[in-house]
Design a protein around this motif. Structure first.
Motif, PDB file in Angstrom:
ATOM      1  N   THR A   1      -8.359  68.595 -39.168  1.00  0.00           N
ATOM      2  CA  THR A   1      -9.552  69.348 -39.549  1.00  0.00           C
ATOM      3  C   THR A   1      -9.611  69.554 -41.061  1.00  0.00           C
TER       4      THR A   1
ATOM      5  N   TRP B   1     -12.238  70.457 -31.785  1.00  0.00           N
ATOM      6  CA  TRP B   1     -13.589  69.952 -31.943  1.00  0.00           C
ATOM      7  C   TRP B   1     -13.968  69.243 -30.661  1.00  0.00           C
TER       8      TRP B   1
ATOM      9  N   ASP C   1      -9.723  76.200 -32.398  1.00  0.00           N
ATOM     10  CA  ASP C   1      -9.547  75.407 -33.624  1.00  0.00           C
ATOM     11  C   ASP C   1      -9.609  73.910 -33.358  1.00  0.00           C
TER      12      ASP C   1
ATOM     13  N   TYR D   1     -14.961  75.190 -31.449  1.00  0.00           N
ATOM     14  CA  TYR D   1     -14.162  75.311 -32.667  1.00  0.00           C
ATOM     15  C   TYR D   1     -13.591  76.714 -32.846  1.00  0.00           C
TER      16      TYR D   1
ATOM     17  N   THR E   1     -13.689  66.203 -40.027  1.00  0.00           N
ATOM     18  CA  THR E   1     -12.286  65.873 -39.793  1.00  0.00           C
ATOM     19  C   THR E   1     -11.994  64.481 -40.350  1.00  0.00           C
TER      20      THR E   1
END
Length: 206
Positions: free
Chosen positions: A45, A94, A92, A88, A51
């Motif tokens: 990230t 995606w 944390d 997210y 990312t």
């Protein structure tokens, strides 16, 4: 093949420990592992929607009976922009639709028997590079596991020498080095994602 697997895993671990950011993902392409093709990917990230992703693939096939070979080492890097990463703020990670540029480089050594005649079969050894746009969708199963479907479309350029597959001249190139350029689908990935925390468990089990 074992040294290559070990080097791939070491690189992945180093990426994890040298990074100071929180969200990291290790990924593997299970169908390729089941066919004996080691591979590993890493995603890091940068921001909520951005990312960087990298993948390495090794095709190790060698068939001694007819001196057939199907070997390739390929590395891919890409930047991903997630349009709306749903989970997210909860883990944390995606998930959702993404797109971005990618670059790929690899070398290959491929020669397969045709018509059961080594003198009418050829081996091609060289390297290639590709660049374009990749897009895909990532499914988050929970805070640790996910599924990543990805495809890339772009331009590829390869250079290779051509050899006889068998016979007394199999080590001598047949003419000058050849070049080819292609436009189309150059990258297809289906990977299982694993968050960074249980990384060592994954490595110990391999």
């Amino acid at each position: 093949m074992k040294p290559v697997i070990r080097h791939i895993l070491i690189v992945a671990v180093l990426f994890c420990f040298i990074s100071g950011m929180q969200a990291q993902t290790i990924k593997i392409n299970i169908p390729l592992w089941l066919t004996g093709s080691p591979n590993i990917g890493y995603e890091q990230t940068l921001t909520r929607q951005l990312t960087v992703n990298g993948e390495v693939l090794w095709l190790p096939y060698l068939f001694k009976k007819h001196e057939e070979v199907f070997r390739a080492l390929q590395a891919t890097a890409e930047v991903r922009y997630y349009v709306n990463p749903n989970n997210y703020y909860t883990n944390d990670s995606w998930d959702g639709f993404y797109f971005g540029p990618y670059a790929m480089y690899g070398n290959f050594n491929i020669g397969l028997l045709r018509h059961n005649d080594a003198l009418q079969s050829y081996r091609r050894e060289g390297c290639g590079a590709s660049g374009g746009i990749s897009t895909g969708y990532k499914f988050a199963f929970d805070s640790r596991w996910g599924l990543d479907l990805n495809i890339g479309i772009g331009y590829a350029h390869i250079q290779y020498d051509k050899y006889y597959l068998g016979g007394e001249y199999l080590q001598f190139p047949l003419g000058a080095q050849e070049d080819k350029s292609l436009v189309g689908t150059n990258e297809v990935w289906r990977t299982l994602d694993l968050q960074y925390i249980p990384l060592m468990l994954l490595i110990k089990s391999c």
